[in-house]
Design a protein around this motif. Structure first.
Motif, mmCIF file in Angstrom:
data_model
loop_
_atom_site.group_PDB
_atom_site.id
_atom_site.type_symbol
_atom_site.label_atom_id
_atom_site.label_comp_id
_atom_site.label_asym_id
_atom_site.label_seq_id
_atom_site.Cartn_x
_atom_site.Cartn_y
_atom_site.Cartn_z
ATOM 1 N N TRP A 174 -19.106 -23.657 3.359
ATOM 2 C CA TRP A 174 -19.035 -23.221 1.970
ATOM 3 C C TRP A 174 -17.644 -22.758 1.604
ATOM 4 C CZ3 TRP A 174 -21.748 -24.598 -1.909
ATOM 5 C CH2 TRP A 174 -23.036 -25.066 -1.705
ATOM 6 N N LEU A 175 -16.891 -22.280 2.576
ATOM 7 C CA LEU A 175 -15.497 -21.929 2.321
ATOM 8 C C LEU A 175 -14.709 -23.190 1.950
ATOM 9 C CD1 LEU A 175 -13.749 -19.347 2.480
ATOM 10 C CD2 LEU A 175 -13.091 -20.062 4.757
ATOM 11 N N THR B 99 -12.412 -26.873 -2.155
ATOM 12 C CA THR B 99 -12.331 -28.217 -2.729
ATOM 13 C C THR B 99 -12.621 -28.186 -4.225
ATOM 14 O OG1 THR B 99 -13.032 -29.174 -0.624
ATOM 15 C CG2 THR B 99 -13.237 -30.561 -2.572
ATOM 16 N N ALA B 100 -13.675 -27.486 -4.619
ATOM 17 C CA ALA B 100 -14.007 -27.388 -6.040
ATOM 18 C C ALA B 100 -12.910 -26.651 -6.807
ATOM 19 C CB ALA B 100 -15.349 -26.682 -6.212
ATOM 20 N N ILE C 135 -19.382 -28.177 -13.450
ATOM 21 C CA ILE C 135 -19.930 -28.442 -12.113
ATOM 22 C C ILE C 135 -19.049 -27.835 -11.026
ATOM 23 C CG2 ILE C 135 -20.523 -30.259 -10.450
ATOM 24 C CD1 ILE C 135 -21.563 -31.877 -12.841
ATOM 25 N N PRO C 136 -17.721 -28.089 -10.995
ATOM 26 C CA PRO C 136 -16.932 -27.407 -9.959
ATOM 27 C C PRO C 136 -16.911 -25.891 -10.134
ATOM 28 C CG PRO C 136 -15.517 -28.844 -11.281
ATOM 29 C CD PRO C 136 -16.920 -29.073 -11.713
ATOM 30 N N CYS C 137 -17.032 -25.409 -11.367
ATOM 31 C CA CYS C 137 -17.098 -23.951 -11.574
ATOM 32 C C CYS C 137 -18.356 -23.373 -10.927
ATOM 33 C CB CYS C 137 -17.075 -23.620 -13.062
ATOM 34 S SG CYS C 137 -15.503 -23.993 -13.860
ATOM 35 N N SER D 149 -21.013 -20.491 -6.545
ATOM 36 C CA SER D 149 -22.022 -20.551 -5.484
ATOM 37 C C SER D 149 -21.399 -20.308 -4.118
ATOM 38 C CB SER D 149 -22.723 -21.911 -5.488
ATOM 39 O OG SER D 149 -23.355 -22.151 -6.704
ATOM 40 N N SER D 150 -20.252 -20.904 -3.889
ATOM 41 C CA SER D 150 -19.611 -20.743 -2.582
ATOM 42 C C SER D 150 -19.130 -19.311 -2.377
ATOM 43 C CB SER D 150 -18.463 -21.737 -2.408
ATOM 44 O OG SER D 150 -17.433 -21.464 -3.316
#
Length: 154
Positions: free
Chosen positions: A47-48, A53-54, A77-79, A84-85
């Motif tokens: 998740w890191l 990446t996002a 979506i990347p936000c 989430s990560s």
């Protein structure tokens, strides 16, 4: 990284050395702990990377607006992935703080530090050629077809 890890087994055409190396590292990681901890720490590290990446997608979308992108996803979506990560990275540390999370972070930082001399500047120790030849003969592995064509272009 070492060219040996990209080689395939000559009869089955599978990435034999990469699979063996991954298995060896997983076994080493299992020695001091159990399988559930291994999954937790792998999830933490994954998740890191997903969040980074996002965040990179968001950063490139802001700084390089005119770039041609074959796939363009909506910015929410990347936000959502970044948020989430952050939660999935922080929650295990807050709920059950342990020294093993520091080991994961040190391992990731070590990977980043190793990136520059080995990948970016293509440093290869002198002994790696003999190690590569030894494992090629031992496990019957070779570079995949077309691998040398890329090297000739450079």
């Amino acid at each position: 990284m070492p060219q040996l890890l990209s080689m395939v087994q000559s009869t089955t055409i599978t990435p034999f050395m990469a699979i063996v190396t991954s298995g060896f590292i997983a076994i080493l990681m299992m020695i001091p702990s159990d399988f559930n901890q291994l999954v937790n720490y792998f999830s933490f590290a994954s998740w890191l990377v997903y969040g980074a990446t996002a965040l990179g997608v968001i950063t490139l979308r802001i700084t390089d607006k005119d770039a041609i992108r074959p796939i363009k996803i909506p910015i929410p979506i990347p936000c959502i992935v970044v948020l989430s990560s952050v939660y999935l990275i922080a929650a295990p540390i807050i709920n059950n703080p342990s020294v093993e999370f520091i080991y994961v972070i040190i391992f990731l930082i070590l990977g980043i530090v190793m990136y520059f001399p080995v990948v970016r500047f293509k440093y290869q120790p002198r002994f790696m050629d003999s190690v590569t030849v030894f494992f090629q003969l031992l496990f019957d592995v070779a570079p995949p077809k077309g691998a040398n064509e890329d090297e000739r272009k450079e």
